[in-house]
Design an enzyme around this catalytic site. Structure first.
Site, PDB file in Angstrom:
ATOM      1  N   SER A  85     -16.597 -52.066   7.887  1.00  0.00           N
ATOM      2  CA  SER A  85     -17.460 -53.105   8.459  1.00  0.00           C
ATOM      3  C   SER A  85     -16.655 -53.974   9.383  1.00  0.00           C
ATOM      4  O   SER A  85     -17.306 -54.402  10.242  1.00  0.00           O
ATOM      5  CB  SER A  85     -17.873 -54.103   7.140  1.00  0.00           C
ATOM      6  OG  SER A  85     -16.628 -54.811   6.822  1.00  0.00           O
ATOM      7  N   LYS A  86     -15.321 -54.228   9.276  1.00  0.00           N
ATOM      8  CA  LYS A  86     -14.710 -54.922  10.182  1.00  0.00           C
ATOM      9  C   LYS A  86     -14.573 -54.292  11.730  1.00  0.00           C
ATOM     10  O   LYS A  86     -14.495 -54.837  12.601  1.00  0.00           O
ATOM     11  CB  LYS A  86     -13.264 -55.317   9.713  1.00  0.00           C
ATOM     12  CG  LYS A  86     -13.544 -56.135   8.417  1.00  0.00           C
ATOM     13  CD  LYS A  86     -14.294 -57.606   8.844  1.00  0.00           C
ATOM     14  CE  LYS A  86     -14.102 -58.577   7.473  1.00  0.00           C
ATOM     15  NZ  LYS A  86     -14.995 -60.009   7.639  1.00  0.00           N
TER      16      LYS A  86
ATOM     17  N   VAL B  38     -26.723 -64.054   3.887  1.00  0.00           N
ATOM     18  CA  VAL B  38     -26.700 -63.439   5.072  1.00  0.00           C
ATOM     19  C   VAL B  38     -27.475 -61.809   5.249  1.00  0.00           C
ATOM     20  O   VAL B  38     -27.418 -61.555   6.184  1.00  0.00           O
ATOM     21  CB  VAL B  38     -25.141 -63.283   5.740  1.00  0.00           C
ATOM     22  CG1 VAL B  38     -24.746 -64.926   6.066  1.00  0.00           C
ATOM     23  CG2 VAL B  38     -24.296 -62.574   5.085  1.00  0.00           C
TER      24      VAL B  38
ATOM     25  N   ILE C 241      -4.712 -64.373   4.863  1.00  0.00           N
ATOM     26  CA  ILE C 241      -4.829 -65.683   4.859  1.00  0.00           C
ATOM     27  C   ILE C 241      -5.023 -66.316   3.267  1.00  0.00           C
ATOM     28  O   ILE C 241      -6.043 -65.464   2.517  1.00  0.00           O
ATOM     29  CB  ILE C 241      -5.949 -66.215   5.701  1.00  0.00           C
ATOM     30  CG1 ILE C 241      -5.998 -65.183   6.955  1.00  0.00           C
ATOM     31  CG2 ILE C 241      -5.994 -67.651   5.747  1.00  0.00           C
ATOM     32  CD1 ILE C 241      -5.070 -65.608   8.001  1.00  0.00           C
TER      33      ILE C 241
ATOM     34  N   TYR D  82     -14.642 -51.974   3.576  1.00  0.00           N
ATOM     35  CA  TYR D  82     -14.360 -53.387   4.468  1.00  0.00           C
ATOM     36  C   TYR D  82     -13.717 -53.004   5.640  1.00  0.00           C
ATOM     37  O   TYR D  82     -14.152 -53.598   6.641  1.00  0.00           O
ATOM     38  CB  TYR D  82     -13.311 -53.930   3.384  1.00  0.00           C
ATOM     39  CG  TYR D  82     -12.927 -55.369   3.965  1.00  0.00           C
ATOM     40  CD1 TYR D  82     -13.603 -56.458   3.613  1.00  0.00           C
ATOM     41  CD2 TYR D  82     -11.702 -55.279   4.612  1.00  0.00           C
ATOM     42  CE1 TYR D  82     -13.008 -57.770   4.270  1.00  0.00           C
ATOM     43  CE2 TYR D  82     -11.237 -56.716   5.274  1.00  0.00           C
ATOM     44  CZ  TYR D  82     -12.013 -57.811   4.869  1.00  0.00           C
ATOM     45  OH  TYR D  82     -11.493 -58.929   5.386  1.00  0.00           O
TER      46      TYR D  82
END
Ligand code: NAP
Length: 253
Positions: free
Chosen positions: A162-163, A65, A192, A159
């Site tokens: 980015s989120k 990606v 998760i 992270y």
């Protein structure tokens, strides 16, 4: 309820395992033709074969990606094979813990390139097709680690940035793409149980402390995110766009 996706075509990135694989299996079960995209062609093929064995339709495509050419090629192959692109699940991501004071520019860039630039590139390539059709749905996978309505997490500066970027991107794309009848939403999962979570080398004490903060006292299952992806991909959510849906066992409550 109208969660039937018969004749819809869904591209799912990062779909060789974890949540992306669960999304691919569920969407195919309700009739979608699924493009299983990830960085390993062989492993995408295994998921596509499983879908076909269960009577569904699937196409395995190697797609990094961060690579615009590979993304354009993925969309082209999807249209050649299935005729259209109705659903994009922007799911591919990495999560590598590193204390902020030790984080290198390269580590920052790697995470932002995959987790945020990759979402922009895939959304743009798919939305160009969706705009021609005057319909489409984009589901972005962010995280509760995203500030604003979410939280911070030590060791995840890149992270979480980015989120948080995905959440902001979602709202702006919802505005810009609404005239083309394209809905854009984000899911913010909590903890998760996927290979990513297993390989993050989370200190067992930290995991215990995290679970203690989650009212349901357990990690979520990939299938519990997939059912929300299905909701957002289907006509059941026809009036929802620009939203962030938290699926976290109550962690943020
Ligand atoms: P996962 O099991 O690691 O699956 C992610 C997949 O994305 C992997 O197959 C990974 O391949 C792939 N990927 C990485 N870089 C890529 C690239 N450049 N191009 C294409 N694919 C690439 O992770 P998951 O837990 O299912 O996570 C899915 C999404 O949910 C991610 O965006 C993640 O940030 C988010 N999320 C996860 C959790 C959690 O607790 N698990 C919580 C909140 C949000 P490699 O393994 O080779 O890198």
């Amino acid at each position: 309820m109208n969660s039937n996706l018969k004749n819809k075509v869904a591209i799912i990135t990062g779909a060789r395992r974890g949540m992306g694989k669960a999304d691919a299996l569920l969407l195919s079960q309700v009739g979608a033709k699924v493009v299983v995209a990830d960085i390993s062609q062989e492993e995408c093929q295994l998921v596509a074969d499983e879908i076909k064995k269960n009577g569904g339709e699937a196409l395995a495509i190697k797609c990094d990606v961060t690579n615009k050419k590979e993304i354009e090629e993925m969309v082209k192959k999807t249209v050649e094979k299935f005729g259209q692109v109705d659903i994009l699940v922007n799911n591919a991501g990495i999560c590598e813990f590193k204390p902020f004071l030790e984080m290198t520019e390269e580590e920052w860039k790697k995470t932002l390139d995959i987790n945020l630039k990759g979402y922009f590139l895939c959304a743009q390539a798919c939305a160009k097709e969706m705009a021609k059709q005057k319909s489409g749905v984009i589901v972005n996978i962010a995280s509760v680690v995203m500030g604003q309505i979410g939280k911070g997490m030590a060791g995840l500066a890149h992270y979480s940035a980015s989120k948080g970027g995905i959440a902001a991107l979602t709202k702006t794309l919802a505005l810009e793409l609404a005239p083309y009848n394209i809905r854009v939403n984000t899911i913010a999962p909590g903890a998760i149980d996927t290979p990513m979570a297993a390989s993050s080398k989370i200190d067992p004490k930290m995991l215990e402390a995290t679970l203690a903060m989650i009212p349901l006292h357990r990690m979520g299952k990939p299938e519990e995110i997939a059912s929300t992806v299905l909701f957002l991909a289907s006509e059941d959510s026809s009036y929802i766009t620009g939203s962030i849906i938290v699926v976290d066992g109550g962690w943020l409550a």
